[in-house]
Design an enzyme around this catalytic site. Structure first.
Site, PDB file in Angstrom:
ATOM      1  CE  LYS A 147      -3.705   2.324   2.544  1.00 33.95           C
ATOM      2  NZ  LYS A 147      -4.572   2.274   3.745  1.00 33.95           N
ATOM      3  CE  LYS A 177      -6.376   1.854  -0.801  1.00 39.13           C
ATOM      4  NZ  LYS A 177      -7.036   1.922   0.514  1.00 39.13           N
TER       5      LYS A 177
END
Length: 325
Positions: free
Chosen positions: A192, A245
């Site tokens: 992320k 992500k």
């Protein structure tokens, strides 16, 4: 003699026959924002077509999703009150906990994934417990485990920690196992990045940090190697899914991870969604074409599952015969 690769493109039937990348509605996960309160169905200005729902208005959305064949949901909660410890995140009567129980009672066919984090619940907007204006890693992971356990007790099918603290997967796995949830999977936000693509989400979830940024705990997009270490550590600690992500700017990372032993998930985030919607509303692009090109790009790169705000639109287009998968 030159090679005629066009021979295999001469008709739709032939193109469909020889393609080797596929997509299914079953592989799409749809995020939902559940807000504490009553009679709320509020469109998110920066995310056209996305809404914040109160529990008494969520059934109409769930009925539509059910008819469209969407089976998997990712829940985010928006509480009325926030505090420095994000206590609403792990409260037994917290908004996500109540939403899980409501959906499981009334729509048991949905698979429920819950976002495990504190940014929507803390008064400062950061993803954990602060110490000297930074998030204290080892204190925070205890809270992450506590949140995950509260979701498990409410009936979640998968917990998805998104805080990016070191050691959080192990802390969650150990607490879940100790409490009889050894078969509850963890979908780790393993890769992320500290990304500019999250802006609309922060509007949707009221989760923008009140000071500073999240670059001390979310990853630096200028580093091309650290994601290997993040993934290896999460797998070793007990993760069951690995997530990347954002998605579209990180296809190289997805492709590098395509052969890992766990299911690979991509989060097609709010900024990616909103840029497509804005361009489509201005008539600059073919929305259906762009969305499907993006989805197949993610599958071609190697993902197994896609979290996307486009899921509902895609399912509707399929049902109306506007596109085929």
């Amino acid at each position: 003699m030159f090679i005629r690769t066009r021979r295999l493109r001469t008709s739709k039937t032939l193109r469909d026959m020889v393609r080797n990348v596929t997509l299914s509605i079953d592989e799409l996960i749809y995020p939902l924002f559940i807000e504490e309160g009553e009679n709320i169905k509020e469109e998110i200005t920066s995310m056209p077509g996305q809404y914040r729902f109160s529990l008494d208005r969520i059934d109409e959305e769930l009925e539509e999703l059910k008819k469209l064949g969407i089976k998997s949901l990712l829940l985010f909660g928006i509480p009325k009150k926030k505090d420095p410890l994000g206590s609403g995140a792990y409260a037994e009567d917290g908004i996500v906990q109540e939403a899980i129980r409501h959906i499981k009672k009334n729509f048991p066919e949905f698979l429920i994934i819950t976002d495990v984090c504190m940014c929507e619940y803390t008064s400062h907007g950061h993803c954990g417990i602060l110490s000297n204006c930074d998030v204290h890693n080892d204190v925070t992971i205890k809270y992450m485990a506590k949140i995950a356990l509260s979701h498990a007790k409410a009936g979640a099918d998968i917990v998805a920690p998104s805080d990016m603290m070191d050691g959080r997967i192990q802390a969650i796995r150990e607490l879940l196992d100790e409490n009889g949830f050894e078969y509850l999977p963890i979908m780790a936000y393993s890769v992320k990045y500290a990304s500019n693509y999250y802006g609309p989400f922060r509007d949707a979830a009221d989760s923008a940090p009140s000071f500073g940024d999240r670059k001390t705990y979310q990853m630096d997009f200028r580093n091309s190697k650290e994601f290997y270490k993040e993934v290896d550590s999460d797998i070793e600690e007990g993760a069951d899914f690995i997530m990347v992500k954002p998605a579209l700017a990180y296809l190289d990372v997805i492709h590098a991870l395509k052969d890992i032993s766990l299911p690979l998930v991509a989060y097609n985030v709010s900024g990616e969604y909103s840029m497509v919607k804005a361009a489509a509303q201005n008539g600059w692009i073919n929305e259906k074409g762009i969305v499907m090109e993006n989805m197949y790009a993610l599958k071609r790169a190697g993902v197994n599952l896609i979290i996307t705000y486009h899921a509902k639109d895609i399912a509707q287009w399929v049902q109306n015969g506007e596109i085929t998968l």
